[in-house]
Write a protein that holds these residues in place. Structure first.
Motif, short mmCIF file in Angstrom:
data_model
loop_
_atom_site.label_atom_id
_atom_site.label_comp_id
_atom_site.label_asym_id
_atom_site.label_seq_id
_atom_site.Cartn_x
_atom_site.Cartn_y
_atom_site.Cartn_z
N ASP A 100 0.80 -1.20 -0.06
CA ASP A 100 -0.11 -0.17 -0.04
C ASP A 100 1.06 1.33 -0.05
O ASP A 100 0.58 2.30 -0.55
N ASN A 101 1.84 1.16 0.65
CA ASN A 101 3.01 2.42 0.91
C ASN A 101 3.79 2.41 -0.28
O ASN A 101 4.85 3.31 -0.14
N SER A 102 3.93 1.49 -0.94
CA SER A 102 5.16 1.47 -2.08
C SER A 102 4.67 2.35 -3.08
O SER A 102 5.77 2.75 -4.20
N GLY A 103 3.54 2.79 -3.29
CA GLY A 103 3.03 3.39 -4.44
C GLY A 103 2.90 2.70 -5.96
O GLY A 103 2.66 3.05 -7.03
N ALA A 111 10.59 -0.77 6.28
CA ALA A 111 10.66 0.46 5.96
C ALA A 111 9.50 1.04 5.07
O ALA A 111 9.24 2.05 5.09
N THR A 112 9.25 0.36 4.10
CA THR A 112 8.39 0.46 3.11
C THR A 112 6.92 0.67 3.88
O THR A 112 6.16 1.61 3.67
N ALA A 113 6.69 -0.14 4.53
CA ALA A 113 5.36 -0.15 5.24
C ALA A 113 5.02 0.68 6.21
O ALA A 113 3.94 1.35 6.30
N ILE A 114 6.32 1.19 6.98
CA ILE A 114 5.98 2.31 8.13
C ILE A 114 6.26 3.82 7.40
O ILE A 114 5.62 4.61 7.73
N LEU A 115 7.41 3.80 6.65
CA LEU A 115 7.66 5.15 6.16
C LEU A 115 7.34 5.60 4.68
O LEU A 115 6.80 6.65 4.37
#
Length: 541
Positions: A231-234, A311-315
């Motif tokens: 979801d947070n990777s774009g 790192a991707t999931a959180i940031l």
């Protein structure tokens, strides 16, 4: 947080990192001096008199192989490319299978101090030219890898201070390089082993604890971690599918295959790894040591994958790429979010210690090859005393360290990963074919060894010079020039088969070795260099 250029850590993290790093350096230097060889014995300097236990030797092997690229680069690759980054980590872990199944035992049994001793035992003719060619390949591989570590120390420094000035770069490289020289020149194998063990324990503990914190954040639910990362990777679900980095076309896929071949096959031929394989006192110790190394490396790779996804999931990938487009800052940003200044300082110190330890192992391997193979056997024709050879080894360590520092300062803008991958490619293309043919092919000759060593080296270098690494690409050394006719950035897919082909061709065209030479070598590879061959033959009959 303080952001000066590419700086990603706060002042408290910087101060804590400095204190921790200096503490580790002081303790390890003091211990290296205490454990340094007290007598002029080359066996103690090169191999530590083979007194290490399997666990200690396995930790040292793990420390020799895992560099800051595993902690920073691999984590960042996973954070930005997902599945493709995880696939890259798999190659790093699988590489040790090649070592265990192919070369570890016969190399230890036939070797004395260096690979040159193995080749000299196997090839009765033209020993001096073969040792000379091998020393040249060893020097080039180790210097390239050493420069990559020193350049990487400057790249890591930018995470604290932003783009460093020329004076800051010089100070960083000189300090790291000087400490490395002390480890290698004074401590020898015992000193290098201690820093490798300390580094391995710190690395395993640091990444494991941080990975546990990531999993705890997502309630130990892997599916939640993967979903949040996608979801947070774009990129959505593409983040968890192959092709995000290496699937743009046929060339990209071939480039990835070429890179993985160099990593998986190159590890078995890296000079500092081979030197570590010669250190165990028995085959049983060697087997257990390599199994320990395989397990520990796999654990670190697993934890690095979790850190990258975390790192991707959180940031989010956008935040990571905006801070550092290479992704090297991902683990530090993640550490700051999970544990604040303390965890950031611990992982930052760990990255610097990792650079230091790998550089020390490389310097020792290069110095050993130059002193034993080049000076002791080629120049002095085996007549050098142990005291004389030991003095040359220590001088060679200092010279190689200074050479690495100078090259790192000249090429500080180069991509450290490219330098490391070129070292892997040369090892897999030049040294590995020579080693495999020597161990397993009866017809192999000195002419084949020379052609494989020189041809594999030349092929690797030429392909990289005329690749997008040097010209015709925005990230190339000379982006405005265009003389790249080789489309891949990694030459392994061409240079590795070329090295094997040249070794085969040279052996067919060259003068055969005496039949007895290979028979004695084959027996020695089964029972060990310290066992009388006649004993084994009596057992067989």
């Amino acid at each position: 947080m303080v952001r000066l250029g590419a700086s990603v850590v706060d002042r408290l993290s910087l101060q804590l990192t400095l204190v921790l790093f200096l503490s580790v350096v002081v303790v390890t230097l003091f211990t290296a001096l205490l454990t340094a060889p007290q007598r002029d014995e080359i066996g103690e300097f090169y191999l530590g008199n083979r007194t290490m236990t399997p666990l200690r030797n396995g930790l040292a092997m793990c420390g020799d192989y895992l560099s800051a690229a595993t902690l920073l680069g691999s984590t960042g690759l996973v954070a930005l490319t997902g599945y493709d980054g995880l696939l890259y980590l798999c190659g790093t872990a699988v590489a040790w299978m090649t070592v265990l199944l192919l070369i570890a035992e016969p190399l230890r049994n036939t070797g004395r101090f260096t690979l040159g001793d193995t080749l000299a035992t196997r090839l009765s003719r033209m020993q001096r030219p073969v040792r000379l060619a091998l020393a040249l390949c060893t020097l080039i591989i180790t210097v390239l890898y050493l420069v990559a570590q020193l350049v990487g120390s400057v790249a890591l420094l930018t995470q604290f201070t932003g783009e460093p000035s020329a004076g800051t770069r010089t100070l960083c490289v000189v300090v790291i390089g000087t400490v490395v020289i002390v480890y290698a020149a004074i401590g020898g194998m015992p000193g290098a082993t201690f820093i490798q063990i300390v580094k391995a324990v710190m690395l395993i503990s640091g990444v494991t604890v941080t990975a546990v914190m990531v999993l705890h954040r997502f309630d130990w639910n892997i599916e939640s971690l993967l979903a949040a990362a996608a979801d947070n990777s774009g990129q959505g679900t593409r983040f968890l599918e192959p092709g995000l980095r290496y699937g743009a076309g046929v060339t990209s896929k071939l480039d990835f295959l070429s890179l993985q071949l160099a990593i998986v096959l190159g590890l078995a031929a890296l000079p500092h790894v081979m030197m570590r394989l010669l250190a165990p006192k028995s085959v049983d110790v060697l087997r257990t040591s390599v199994v320990w190394a395989m397990g520990l490396v796999s654990l670190v790779c697993l934890a690095a994958g979790i850190l990258g996804l975390g790192a991707t999931a959180i940031l989010g990938s956008e935040t990571i790429a905006r801070t550092d487009r290479t992704g090297n800052a991902a683990v530090l940003l993640l550490a700051h979010d999970l544990g604040g200044a303390v965890l950031t300082a611990l992982l930052s110190c760990l990255a610097f210690v990792t650079l230091l330890a790998v550089a020390a192992g490389l310097t020792l391997a290069a110095a050993s090859s130059l002193a034993h193979d080049l000076y002791g056997e080629v120049i002095r024709r085996g007549r050098a005393t142990e005291t004389e050879e030991l003095a040359v080894a220590r001088l060679a360590a200092a010279v190689i360290g200074v050479l690495g520092m100078l090259l790192a300062l000249v090429s500080w803008g180069a991509n450290s990963a490219t330098l490391a991958f070129l070292a892997f490619a040369i090892a897999a293309s030049a040294i590995l074919p020579t080693l495999v043919f020597s161990l397993f092919w009866r017809r192999f000759t000195a002419q084949g060894a020379l052609l494989s060593l020189c041809g594999g080296l030349l092929c690797s270098v030429v392909l990289v010079v005329f690749s997008p690494v040097v010209s015709a690409a925005p990230a190339a050394l000379y982006p405005d020039a265009d003389f790249a006719w080789f489309p891949l950035q990694n030459p392994g897919i061409v240079s590795i088969p070329a090295g094997f082909l040249l070794g085969w061709l040279g052996s067919l065209l060259g003068r055969p070795e005496p039949k007895e030479t290979y028979e004695d070598f084959e027996v020695r590879s089964l029972v060990g260099a310290d066992q009388p061959i006649s004993t084994f033959r009596r057992r067989v009959w």
